[in-house]
Design a protein around this motif. Structure first.
Motif, PDB file in Angstrom:
ATOM      1  N   PHE A 258      95.510  42.940  74.398  1.00  0.00           N
ATOM      2  CA  PHE A 258      95.022  43.070  75.618  1.00  0.00           C
ATOM      3  C   PHE A 258      93.828  44.109  75.640  1.00  0.00           C
ATOM      4  CE2 PHE A 258      98.466  45.854  76.011  1.00  0.00           C
ATOM      5  CZ  PHE A 258      98.213  46.897  76.848  1.00  0.00           C
ATOM      6  N   ARG A 259      92.687  43.681  76.226  1.00  0.00           N
ATOM      7  CA  ARG A 259      91.571  44.912  76.642  1.00  0.00           C
ATOM      8  C   ARG A 259      91.215  44.829  77.950  1.00  0.00           C
ATOM      9  NH1 ARG A 259      87.261  43.914  71.929  1.00  0.00           N
ATOM     10  NH2 ARG A 259      86.498  45.943  72.729  1.00  0.00           N
ATOM     11  N   ARG A 260      90.713  45.815  78.409  1.00  0.00           N
ATOM     12  CA  ARG A 260      90.257  45.938  79.543  1.00  0.00           C
ATOM     13  C   ARG A 260      88.965  44.855  80.009  1.00  0.00           C
ATOM     14  NH1 ARG A 260      87.882  51.130  82.155  1.00  0.00           N
ATOM     15  NH2 ARG A 260      86.384  51.031  80.317  1.00  0.00           N
ATOM     16  N   MET A 261      89.051  44.213  81.222  1.00  0.00           N
ATOM     17  CA  MET A 261      87.946  43.398  81.670  1.00  0.00           C
ATOM     18  C   MET A 261      86.577  43.797  81.400  1.00  0.00           C
ATOM     19  SD  MET A 261      87.410  40.189  82.173  1.00  0.00           S
ATOM     20  CE  MET A 261      87.193  39.082  83.080  1.00  0.00           C
ATOM     21  N   ALA A 262      86.337  45.069  82.050  1.00  0.00           N
ATOM     22  CA  ALA A 262      85.071  45.647  81.954  1.00  0.00           C
ATOM     23  C   ALA A 262      84.546  45.770  80.408  1.00  0.00           C
ATOM     24  CB  ALA A 262      85.367  47.152  82.482  1.00  0.00           C
ATOM     25  N   ASP A 263      85.577  46.228  79.468  1.00  0.00           N
ATOM     26  CA  ASP A 263      85.097  46.460  77.998  1.00  0.00           C
ATOM     27  C   ASP A 263      84.739  45.093  77.514  1.00  0.00           C
ATOM     28  OD1 ASP A 263      85.625  49.028  78.235  1.00  0.00           O
ATOM     29  OD2 ASP A 263      87.810  48.952  77.366  1.00  0.00           O
ATOM     30  N   MET A 264      85.374  43.923  77.967  1.00  0.00           N
ATOM     31  CA  MET A 264      85.044  42.646  77.329  1.00  0.00           C
ATOM     32  C   MET A 264      83.655  42.144  78.013  1.00  0.00           C
ATOM     33  SD  MET A 264      87.435  41.456  75.369  1.00  0.00           S
ATOM     34  CE  MET A 264      87.232  39.704  75.255  1.00  0.00           C
ATOM     35  N   ARG A 265      83.488  42.360  79.130  1.00  0.00           N
ATOM     36  CA  ARG A 265      82.233  42.041  79.723  1.00  0.00           C
ATOM     37  C   ARG A 265      81.071  42.830  79.036  1.00  0.00           C
ATOM     38  NH1 ARG A 265      84.831  43.650  85.355  1.00  0.00           N
ATOM     39  NH2 ARG A 265      85.869  41.581  86.201  1.00  0.00           N
ATOM     40  N   ARG A 266      81.225  44.145  78.919  1.00  0.00           N
ATOM     41  CA  ARG A 266      80.247  44.901  77.984  1.00  0.00           C
ATOM     42  C   ARG A 266      80.047  44.243  76.907  1.00  0.00           C
ATOM     43  NH1 ARG A 266      82.342  49.444  79.065  1.00  0.00           N
ATOM     44  NH2 ARG A 266      81.035  49.842  80.909  1.00  0.00           N
ATOM     45  N   LEU A 267      80.882  43.725  76.119  1.00  0.00           N
ATOM     46  CA  LEU A 267      80.971  43.116  74.660  1.00  0.00           C
ATOM     47  C   LEU A 267      79.977  41.938  74.865  1.00  0.00           C
ATOM     48  CD1 LEU A 267      81.459  43.456  71.643  1.00  0.00           C
ATOM     49  CD2 LEU A 267      83.517  42.305  72.043  1.00  0.00           C
ATOM     50  N   SER A 329      72.096  58.081  83.759  1.00  0.00           N
ATOM     51  CA  SER A 329      73.486  58.206  83.133  1.00  0.00           C
ATOM     52  C   SER A 329      74.044  56.933  82.933  1.00  0.00           C
ATOM     53  CB  SER A 329      74.121  58.988  84.131  1.00  0.00           C
ATOM     54  OG  SER A 329      74.329  58.342  85.461  1.00  0.00           O
ATOM     55  N   ARG A 330      73.683  55.884  83.334  1.00  0.00           N
ATOM     56  CA  ARG A 330      74.422  54.522  83.060  1.00  0.00           C
ATOM     57  C   ARG A 330      73.827  53.778  81.768  1.00  0.00           C
ATOM     58  NH1 ARG A 330      76.849  52.218  87.669  1.00  0.00           N
ATOM     59  NH2 ARG A 330      77.104  53.739  89.296  1.00  0.00           N
ATOM     60  N   SER A 331      73.128  54.323  81.125  1.00  0.00           N
ATOM     61  CA  SER A 331      72.208  53.820  80.036  1.00  0.00           C
ATOM     62  C   SER A 331      73.172  53.244  78.940  1.00  0.00           C
ATOM     63  CB  SER A 331      71.307  54.747  79.389  1.00  0.00           C
ATOM     64  OG  SER A 331      72.103  55.790  78.611  1.00  0.00           O
ATOM     65  N   THR A 332      74.290  53.751  78.893  1.00  0.00           N
ATOM     66  CA  THR A 332      75.383  53.189  77.822  1.00  0.00           C
ATOM     67  C   THR A 332      76.137  51.871  78.321  1.00  0.00           C
ATOM     68  OG1 THR A 332      77.085  54.581  78.730  1.00  0.00           O
ATOM     69  CG2 THR A 332      75.923  55.285  76.691  1.00  0.00           C
ATOM     70  N   GLY A 333      75.955  51.797  79.755  1.00  0.00           N
ATOM     71  CA  GLY A 333      76.452  50.311  80.109  1.00  0.00           C
ATOM     72  C   GLY A 333      75.566  49.284  80.454  1.00  0.00           C
ATOM     73  N   PRO A 334      76.139  48.133  80.782  1.00  0.00           N
ATOM     74  CA  PRO A 334      75.136  46.880  80.737  1.00  0.00           C
ATOM     75  C   PRO A 334      73.753  47.008  81.850  1.00  0.00           C
ATOM     76  CG  PRO A 334      77.072  46.440  81.646  1.00  0.00           C
ATOM     77  CD  PRO A 334      77.148  48.106  81.229  1.00  0.00           C
ATOM     78  N   LEU A 335      72.678  46.200  81.379  1.00  0.00           N
ATOM     79  CA  LEU A 335      71.750  46.019  82.283  1.00  0.00           C
ATOM     80  C   LEU A 335      71.772  44.625  82.647  1.00  0.00           C
ATOM     81  CD1 LEU A 335      69.126  46.608  84.209  1.00  0.00           C
ATOM     82  CD2 LEU A 335      67.850  46.334  82.099  1.00  0.00           C
ATOM     83  N   ILE A 336      72.216  44.162  83.705  1.00  0.00           N
ATOM     84  CA  ILE A 336      72.327  42.637  84.036  1.00  0.00           C
ATOM     85  C   ILE A 336      70.954  42.156  84.724  1.00  0.00           C
ATOM     86  CG2 ILE A 336      73.675  40.691  85.042  1.00  0.00           C
ATOM     87  CD1 ILE A 336      74.895  41.995  82.437  1.00  0.00           C
ATOM     88  N   ILE A 337      70.535  41.372  84.391  1.00  0.00           N
ATOM     89  CA  ILE A 337      69.050  40.829  85.239  1.00  0.00           C
ATOM     90  C   ILE A 337      69.434  39.624  85.604  1.00  0.00           C
ATOM     91  CG2 ILE A 337      66.697  40.194  84.720  1.00  0.00           C
ATOM     92  CD1 ILE A 337      66.920  41.972  82.221  1.00  0.00           C
ATOM     93  N   VAL A 338      68.946  39.583  87.152  1.00  0.00           N
ATOM     94  CA  VAL A 338      69.326  38.103  87.681  1.00  0.00           C
ATOM     95  C   VAL A 338      67.964  37.592  88.245  1.00  0.00           C
ATOM     96  CG1 VAL A 338      70.825  36.940  89.356  1.00  0.00           C
ATOM     97  CG2 VAL A 338      71.764  38.703  88.197  1.00  0.00           C
ATOM     98  N   ASN A 339      67.547  36.559  88.231  1.00  0.00           N
ATOM     99  CA  ASN A 339      66.223  36.161  88.784  1.00  0.00           C
ATOM    100  C   ASN A 339      66.693  35.284  89.838  1.00  0.00           C
ATOM    101  OD1 ASN A 339      63.564  34.612  89.575  1.00  0.00           O
ATOM    102  ND2 ASN A 339      62.985  35.322  87.622  1.00  0.00           N
ATOM    103  N   CYS A 340      66.759  35.700  91.187  1.00  0.00           N
ATOM    104  CA  CYS A 340      67.220  35.103  92.296  1.00  0.00           C
ATOM    105  C   CYS A 340      66.413  33.838  92.682  1.00  0.00           C
ATOM    106  CB  CYS A 340      67.361  36.165  93.481  1.00  0.00           C
ATOM    107  SG  CYS A 340      68.486  37.461  93.357  1.00  0.00           S
TER     108      CYS A 340
END
Length: 600
Positions: A258-267, A329-340
């Motif tokens: 098992f893996r953390r859901m947050a890690d799977m999303r980031r991957l 400080s969040r640069s190592t996390g994802p940048l999710i882009i949504v065009n509404c």
């Protein structure tokens, strides 16, 4: 093989000697004494028969023929042992048998008589003694096989332990009673309990109603299933794969990774999305209005407050948002882009907030995480936020206030840690007054307002952008373009650019495709730029005349450069060039100077 288990061989030799009251010797397949009693104990690790297996002496024959031998009168037997023949040892008789292991002879056990009494005993009891020694040989081979199996098992176990601990996923195993038997360091960290307290604990005490228990009953595993558990204040949101452990057709346990859901999303984000790793230096421009916005953005990038970027379409709002994320400080996390504005309204809710399995017709059985969940630990950029429907504005407001997401068709909430950057080319304040946009949501989004200036408001940046895009598409299309003509530069500076930087880039890409010479002229510029807000007819005529002059001048320069390449730059060569062109030598020198062509 025998050398590795020398202590066992010594125990066997001493047991034989104690039972039969006769000296015992054990040698390996290299003729090395491995164990022995009496005189042989002092000779352990020395060679028998000079180590010559093929010399034809007793132990060599046993190793080669794989048969037992009895020598009744050793001193008279020329093929017994050279040490006896030379009088170095006093052996009178010997009974020996090979040691078989895995189809090979790995050594010899010998019973040796040193006096007449021992010799008579050996002669009179040679058959029962041979049987006994053969049984002891089998016992020694069996002990070696047992120790080898134990050693191999320990080796395999250590290898398995190392593999389990080296896996980045959590590993947990239960027995047929649902009790935890194995857990690796990663699982220990994810569950936040130490191994000592976990091993021996029923799995349902830490993972209530875990499907692993169903695998024990059904024998059917599952792959990448989303599971949510809570232990005290610790919430565990995992993606789990479980498989049954079988023995003789029976399920005797289950092992799960098992893996953390947050890690799977980031991957998943890293594998399926272009990472907008932009910085402020990549936003081109030196105008005062743009420099002011960049300084403000650099300052607020360090914080966590929500940002609203306004500006006309094509001004670079998305680039600014990506640069803010990369500098935070969040640069190592994802940048999710949504065009509404680009996602159909019917799908927008499930795209933003996700959905539970079976929430609607066509939904995936395991459900799907929404964009907000995917952005956990990073930034979500909501472009064209002004196009978000009113009923979804309420749900977005709830997410911003609670930092929790509830999927469509689910009553479970998922905690998220995100920063929201939104952008629009609409007047949200006017939309608020017209009841088209919620006022409370507007204030939540507009904590830090940033406004990207239109390109017509920073005309001094146009030449810089022109050069950048020319270099980009010149390389893309492998086109030997050098520059824009002065007329094109003036046209671009005067044009109002309603589509801003995006329109400018498209115009240059078009021009690079259309131009065949080394300079982009007005004929290769999109018609709307040439005509809209262009010069008056008389001025257009002047522009055309000037353009013709420029082209003739360039053509003349090309001819002069070609003639110099062919004939050289000496005085005699220049006379030849002048004659070929039908001009005087002084006129040729003047032309070279006008075109700044080196002729020395």
């Amino acid at each position: 093989m025998l050398r590795e288990y020398q202590h066992i061989a010594q125990e066997v030799s001493e047991a034989i000697s104690a039972a039969l009251q006769i000296e015992t010797e054990i040698v390996d397949d290299t003729m090395t004494i491995i164990a022995g009693t009496g005189k042989y104990k002092a000779r352990i690790n020395m060679k028998e028969e000079n180590g010559e297996i093929e010399a034809g002496y007793l132990y060599g024959r046993v190793l080669q023929t794989r048969q037992s031998y009895f020598v009744e009168d050793a001193p008279s037997d020329l093929s017994y042992d050279p040490s006896v023949l030379q009088g170095e040892t006093e052996e009178l008789a010997e009974l020996c048998t090979p040691i078989h292991y895995n189809g090979k002879v790995i050594g010899v056990i010998g019973l040796i008589a040193f006096n007449e009494k021992q010799r008579r005993t050996l002669v009179n009891n040679r058959l029962p003694y041979l049987t006994f020694v053969q049984r002891m040989s089998d016992l020694l081979a069996g002990k070696i096989a047992e120790q080898t199996a134990i050693r191999n098992w320990e080796k395999t176990y250590m290898q398995l332990e190392t593999v389990i601990e080296s896996i980045h996923e959590g590993i947990i195993a239960i027995d047929e009673h649902g009790v935890i038997t194995t857990i690796n360091d990663t699982a220990e960290k994810l569950i936040q309990l130490d191994k000592g307290s976990l091993i021996g604990t029923p799995i349902d005490r830490i993972w209530s109603d875990t499907p692993m228990l169903q695998v024990l009953q059904s024998g059917k595993g599952y792959i990448e299933q989303e599971e949510l558990y809570r232990l005290g204040h610790h919430e565990m949101h995992f993606i789990v794969t479980a498989r049954p452990i079988r023995s003789n057709g029976e399920v005797i346990g289950v092992v799960a990774s098992f893996r953390r859901m947050a890690d799977m999303r980031r991957l998943a984000y890293m594998l399926t999305n272009e990472h907008k790793d932009l910085n402020f230096s990549q936003i081109l421009g030196k105008s005062r209005s743009l420099s002011l916005i960049i300084r403000q953005a650099q300052q607020v990038a360090r914080g966590t407050s929500n940002i609203l970027i306004t500006g006309e379409s094509g001004t670079g709002k998305g680039m600014l948002a990506a640069a803010i994320h990369s500098s935070s400080s969040r640069s190592t996390g994802p940048l999710i882009i949504v065009n509404c504005g680009a996602i159909p309204e019917a799908l927008l809710e499930s795209e933003l907030f996700g959905y539970a399995g079976g929430a609607f017709t066509g939904a995936k059985r395991e459900g799907k995480a929404g964009k907000f969940e995917l952005a956990d630990g990073g930034t979500i950029f909501l472009d064209e936020i002004g196009d978000l429907p009113l009923h979804l504005q309420v749900k977005l407001l709830h997410v911003l206030q609670s930092k929790q997401v509830e999927r469509v068709g689910s009553n479970k909430v998922v905690n998220i840690n995100i920063r929201v950057i939104s952008a629009t080319n609409k007047n949200l304040e006017e939309m608020v007054r017209n009841k088209e946009f919620r006022e409370d949501l507007y204030f939540r989004l507009n904590v830090i307002p940033l406004h990207m200036p239109a390109l017509r408001e920073r005309k001094e940046d146009i030449p810089l952008l022109m050069d950048y895009f020319l270099a980009k598409y010149r390389e893309t299309f492998d086109h030997p373009l050098l520059d824009f003509t002065p007329q094109v530069k003036q046209l671009f500076i005067q044009y109002p650019w309603p589509g801003n930087v995006r329109e400018l880039e498209n115009a240059i890409e078009y021009a690079v495709n259309m131009e065949t010479s080394e300079y982009i002229g007005t004929d290769s510029v999109p018609l709307r730029i040439r005509n809209q807000n262009g010069p008056e007819p008389e001025e257009q005529s002047d522009v055309g005349t000037q353009l013709l002059k420029e082209q003739l001048k360039q053509f003349e320069k090309n001819i002069l450069q070609d003639m110099l390449r062919r004939h050289g730059r000496s005085v005699e060569a220049k006379r030849t060039i002048a004659e070929a062109l039908g001009v005087g030598l002084a006129t040729l020198y003047r032309k070279l100077e006008e075109h700044r062509i080196s002729h020395s």
